[in-house]
Motif scaffolding. Structure first.
Motif, PDB file in Angstrom:
ATOM      1  N   MET A   1     -17.877  -8.029   8.130  1.00  0.00           N
ATOM      2  CA  MET A   1     -16.980  -8.765   9.014  1.00  0.00           C
ATOM      3  C   MET A   1     -16.885  -8.073  10.360  1.00  0.00           C
ATOM      4  O   MET A   1     -16.395  -6.950  10.461  1.00  0.00           O
ATOM      5  CB  MET A   1     -15.587  -8.864   8.372  1.00  0.00           C
ATOM      6  N   GLU A   2     -17.366  -8.710  11.397  1.00  0.00           N
ATOM      7  CA  GLU A   2     -17.286  -8.202  12.774  1.00  0.00           C
ATOM      8  C   GLU A   2     -16.937  -9.343  13.719  1.00  0.00           C
ATOM      9  O   GLU A   2     -17.527 -10.425  13.638  1.00  0.00           O
ATOM     10  CB  GLU A   2     -18.628  -7.590  13.191  1.00  0.00           C
ATOM     11  N   PRO A   3     -16.001  -9.133  14.629  1.00  0.00           N
ATOM     12  CA  PRO A   3     -15.096  -7.986  14.737  1.00  0.00           C
ATOM     13  C   PRO A   3     -14.001  -8.058  13.676  1.00  0.00           C
ATOM     14  O   PRO A   3     -13.790  -9.108  13.086  1.00  0.00           O
ATOM     15  CB  PRO A   3     -14.508  -8.146  16.148  1.00  0.00           C
ATOM     16  N   TRP A   4     -13.313  -6.959  13.478  1.00  0.00           N
ATOM     17  CA  TRP A   4     -12.268  -6.933  12.484  1.00  0.00           C
ATOM     18  C   TRP A   4     -11.061  -7.751  12.949  1.00  0.00           C
ATOM     19  O   TRP A   4     -10.667  -7.686  14.125  1.00  0.00           O
ATOM     20  CB  TRP A   4     -11.795  -5.499  12.229  1.00  0.00           C
ATOM     21  N   PRO A   5     -10.455  -8.509  12.055  1.00  0.00           N
ATOM     22  CA  PRO A   5      -9.194  -9.177  12.419  1.00  0.00           C
ATOM     23  C   PRO A   5      -8.043  -8.177  12.408  1.00  0.00           C
ATOM     24  O   PRO A   5      -8.183  -7.067  11.877  1.00  0.00           O
ATOM     25  CB  PRO A   5      -9.017 -10.211  11.304  1.00  0.00           C
ATOM     26  N   GLU A   6      -6.942  -8.545  12.993  1.00  0.00           N
ATOM     27  CA  GLU A   6      -5.743  -7.727  12.892  1.00  0.00           C
ATOM     28  C   GLU A   6      -5.031  -8.059  11.584  1.00  0.00           C
ATOM     29  O   GLU A   6      -4.964  -9.230  11.188  1.00  0.00           O
ATOM     30  CB  GLU A   6      -4.796  -7.994  14.078  1.00  0.00           C
ATOM     31  N   VAL A   7      -4.510  -7.011  10.916  1.00  0.00           N
ATOM     32  CA  VAL A   7      -3.815  -7.218   9.648  1.00  0.00           C
ATOM     33  C   VAL A   7      -2.362  -6.803   9.794  1.00  0.00           C
ATOM     34  O   VAL A   7      -2.066  -5.723  10.311  1.00  0.00           O
ATOM     35  CB  VAL A   7      -4.476  -6.419   8.502  1.00  0.00           C
ATOM     36  N   TYR A   8      -1.470  -7.685   9.347  1.00  0.00           N
ATOM     37  CA  TYR A   8      -0.041  -7.412   9.410  1.00  0.00           C
ATOM     38  C   TYR A   8       0.576  -7.496   8.020  1.00  0.00           C
ATOM     39  O   TYR A   8       0.159  -8.322   7.193  1.00  0.00           O
ATOM     40  CB  TYR A   8       0.664  -8.420  10.324  1.00  0.00           C
ATOM     41  N   ILE A   9       1.564  -6.652   7.783  1.00  0.00           N
ATOM     42  CA  ILE A   9       2.389  -6.741   6.584  1.00  0.00           C
ATOM     43  C   ILE A   9       3.686  -7.417   7.000  1.00  0.00           C
ATOM     44  O   ILE A   9       4.340  -6.989   7.959  1.00  0.00           O
ATOM     45  CB  ILE A   9       2.700  -5.350   5.984  1.00  0.00           C
ATOM     46  N   LEU A  10       4.058  -8.471   6.292  1.00  0.00           N
ATOM     47  CA  LEU A  10       5.242  -9.247   6.637  1.00  0.00           C
ATOM     48  C   LEU A  10       6.112  -9.389   5.401  1.00  0.00           C
ATOM     49  O   LEU A  10       5.596  -9.584   4.293  1.00  0.00           O
ATOM     50  CB  LEU A  10       4.828 -10.625   7.154  1.00  0.00           C
ATOM     51  N   HIS A  11       7.415  -9.288   5.564  1.00  0.00           N
ATOM     52  CA  HIS A  11       8.317  -9.409   4.419  1.00  0.00           C
ATOM     53  C   HIS A  11       8.166 -10.778   3.772  1.00  0.00           C
ATOM     54  O   HIS A  11       8.217 -11.803   4.447  1.00  0.00           O
ATOM     55  CB  HIS A  11       9.770  -9.186   4.859  1.00  0.00           C
ATOM     56  N   GLY A  12       7.982 -10.769   2.462  1.00  0.00           N
ATOM     57  CA  GLY A  12       7.694 -12.021   1.768  1.00  0.00           C
ATOM     58  C   GLY A  12       8.900 -12.760   1.238  1.00  0.00           C
ATOM     59  O   GLY A  12       8.757 -13.899   0.768  1.00  0.00           O
ATOM     60  N   ASN A  13      10.092 -12.124   1.252  1.00  0.00           N
ATOM     61  CA  ASN A  13      11.296 -12.770   0.710  1.00  0.00           C
ATOM     62  C   ASN A  13      11.080 -13.288  -0.709  1.00  0.00           C
ATOM     63  O   ASN A  13      11.533 -14.373  -1.077  1.00  0.00           O
ATOM     64  CB  ASN A  13      11.750 -13.922   1.617  1.00  0.00           C
ATOM     65  N   GLY A  14      10.351 -12.493  -1.492  1.00  0.00           N
ATOM     66  CA  GLY A  14      10.112 -12.855  -2.888  1.00  0.00           C
ATOM     67  C   GLY A  14       8.836 -13.633  -3.136  1.00  0.00           C
ATOM     68  O   GLY A  14       8.436 -13.827  -4.283  1.00  0.00           O
ATOM     69  N   ALA A  15       8.161 -14.087  -2.082  1.00  0.00           N
ATOM     70  CA  ALA A  15       6.947 -14.882  -2.251  1.00  0.00           C
ATOM     71  C   ALA A  15       5.731 -13.968  -2.366  1.00  0.00           C
ATOM     72  O   ALA A  15       5.626 -12.962  -1.671  1.00  0.00           O
ATOM     73  CB  ALA A  15       6.764 -15.832  -1.083  1.00  0.00           C
ATOM     74  N   MET A  16       4.829 -14.340  -3.262  1.00  0.00           N
ATOM     75  CA  MET A  16       3.568 -13.606  -3.424  1.00  0.00           C
ATOM     76  C   MET A  16       2.482 -14.422  -2.736  1.00  0.00           C
ATOM     77  O   MET A  16       2.060 -15.456  -3.241  1.00  0.00           O
ATOM     78  CB  MET A  16       3.245 -13.457  -4.909  1.00  0.00           C
ATOM     79  N   ASN A  17       2.028 -13.941  -1.596  1.00  0.00           N
ATOM     80  CA  ASN A  17       1.048 -14.738  -0.869  1.00  0.00           C
ATOM     81  C   ASN A  17       0.398 -13.910   0.218  1.00  0.00           C
ATOM     82  O   ASN A  17       0.833 -12.793   0.534  1.00  0.00           O
ATOM     83  CB  ASN A  17       1.709 -15.971  -0.247  1.00  0.00           C
ATOM     84  N   ALA A  18      -0.661 -14.456   0.781  1.00  0.00           N
ATOM     85  CA  ALA A  18      -1.347 -13.893   1.941  1.00  0.00           C
ATOM     86  C   ALA A  18      -2.009 -15.066   2.645  1.00  0.00           C
ATOM     87  O   ALA A  18      -2.285 -16.094   2.035  1.00  0.00           O
ATOM     88  CB  ALA A  18      -2.386 -12.866   1.512  1.00  0.00           C
ATOM     89  N   PHE A  19      -2.237 -14.937   3.943  1.00  0.00           N
ATOM     90  CA  PHE A  19      -2.901 -16.023   4.648  1.00  0.00           C
ATOM     91  C   PHE A  19      -3.641 -15.488   5.867  1.00  0.00           C
ATOM     92  O   PHE A  19      -3.373 -14.381   6.348  1.00  0.00           O
ATOM     93  CB  PHE A  19      -1.916 -17.129   5.052  1.00  0.00           C
ATOM     94  N   ALA A  20      -4.582 -16.284   6.336  1.00  0.00           N
ATOM     95  CA  ALA A  20      -5.349 -15.957   7.537  1.00  0.00           C
ATOM     96  C   ALA A  20      -5.080 -17.027   8.577  1.00  0.00           C
ATOM     97  O   ALA A  20      -4.819 -18.189   8.250  1.00  0.00           O
ATOM     98  CB  ALA A  20      -6.838 -15.892   7.218  1.00  0.00           C
TER      99      ALA A  20
END
Length: 395
Positions: free
Chosen positions: A85-104
């Protein structure tokens, strides 16, 4: 990385692209370019909405760096290297408020991956857990799924097709996630956490969980999967853990009902059906009068064109004798047409009336100069003035 792409995705990708482009072209041509203005306004709204999301992520999330959560950043770096993967995306950790998820997501060329904190915390005991979620979301960016939706958007509403393409993309991205894991079971447990929760996934019997796919072959299970954008979680876990043999075929009858349900993304088949009914209601409410009006216009044009022979004969006779002819019969023009329409002639003012299936149009001549006559159309019965053509000539 082509080996990670689910085979059906390529086929569905081409079909949705062709249908989507054809739709946009027809819309632009059919609206004489007005659709371009609407699309531009829609793009402005998209910019504002997407900028709000990115601003929220940057303002409230934690940016992953070599100094900020270095252990997670190392896993991210390994995933990018594995997936090229080039270039690298920026990755953030965000409070989930109990939700289990990830998104792009993407915004003006920049790419972002967001991990909700509950996923990160839940996967603390799974060495490959976060890698799977990172790999899955990087897969969406690497395959440019987010950048391809605009052209395909009209085709994605089509029953079966839109949902099938969405499921194929998710399956491909599960393969991307699997490629970042050291074992299929670790990838399976990362996915199964979406079902078992933050803690119980550790004690989950993967074999037993995958056996649940036997339940997905029934009519209702098949129908709701065919109208959804994600495969059933049991199927996803079975696939990443190499238990493909357990996945049964869908009910064939479910395809017939699914053909009646447009795809509406994550909102599900019921919402799609409501939207479908809503669209049909407005199509009938506004489209039917428009269709009737267009049909009446074509009928009016046809009626006026049927009088061309009679108008020519009347015009020529008037200029030859400088008075209206006695009748159409004297000019060799029949008053009854082959299709059943009839012509009525008034000698006093040389007007013509054509009757056709409950509709009547009067054609009134006007002398412009010594050698020119124009004909004006007036609605008599069954038509409105707006539906009439501009019936000038002959001259």
């Amino acid at each position: 990385m082509s080996s990670l792409i689910y085979p059906k995705e390529r086929t569905l990708e081409k079909i949705t692209l062709v249908l989507g482009v054809v739709f946009w072209l027809l819309l632009i041509i059919g609206t004489f370019g007005v659709a371009l203005l609407v699309l531009f306004v829609g793009y402005i709204f998209y910019l504002f909405a997407q900028s709000a999301l990115i601003s929220y992520i940057k303002g409230n999330g934690v940016l992953l760096t070599s100094r900020q959560f270095p252990d997670l950043h190392q896993q991210f770096a390994e995933c990018c290297a594995t997936l090229k993967m080039e270039p690298w995306p920026e990755v953030y950790i965000l409070h989930g408020n109990g939700a289990m998820n990830a998104f792009a997501t993407r915004f003006l060329g920049a790419q972002y991956v967001v991990l909700l904190s509950d996923v990160v915390d839940a996967m603390s005991a799974n060495p490959d857990g976060v890698r799977f979620y990172l790999g899955h979301e990087i897969g969406h960016l690497h395959m440019r799924h987010l950048g391809k939706m605009f052209l395909r958007w009209p085709a994605l509403w089509l029953p079966l097709l839109g949902a099938a393409y969405s499921r194929a993309r998710e399956t491909s991205c599960d393969r991307y996630g699997l490629a970042c894991c050291s074992s299929p079971d670790n990838a399976g447990r990362a996915l199964a956490a979406l079902a078992a929760g933050h803690k119980r996934w550790r004690d989950l019997d993967l074999e037993q969980f995958c056996l649940q796919v036997r339940e997905t072959s029934g009519f209702w299970m098949s129908l709701h999967e065919l109208t959804a954008g994600y495969p059933w979680l049991t199927k996803r876990v079975a696939r990443v853990t190499s238990r493909e043999a357990l996945i049964p075929a869908r009910s064939k009858f479910s395809y017939l009902l699914a053909l009646c349900v447009p795809y509406a993304g994550r909102s599900g088949g019921l919402f799609a059906l409501i939207i479908y009914i809503y669209i049909l209601f407005f199509a009938f409410a506004f489209g039917l009068p428009f269709l009737k009006d267009v049909t009446a216009r074509f009928e009016a044009i046809k009626m006026v064109n049927e009088t061309a022979v009679a108008r020519n004969a009347l015009t020529n006779a008037y200029f030859n004798n400088r008075q209206p002819p006695a009748s159409l019969a004297s000019l060799g023009v029949p008053t009854g047409l082959p299709n059943g329409d009839r012509l009525l002639y008034n000698q006093q003012n040389m007007t013509l009336v054509i009757n056709s299936g409950g509709k009547s149009i009067r054609l009134i001549p006007s002398l412009l100069d010594q050698n020119k006559i124009i004909w004006r159309c007036v609605a008599v019965e069954g038509l409105t003035t707006k539906q009439l053509p501009a019936c000038k000539g002959p001259r």
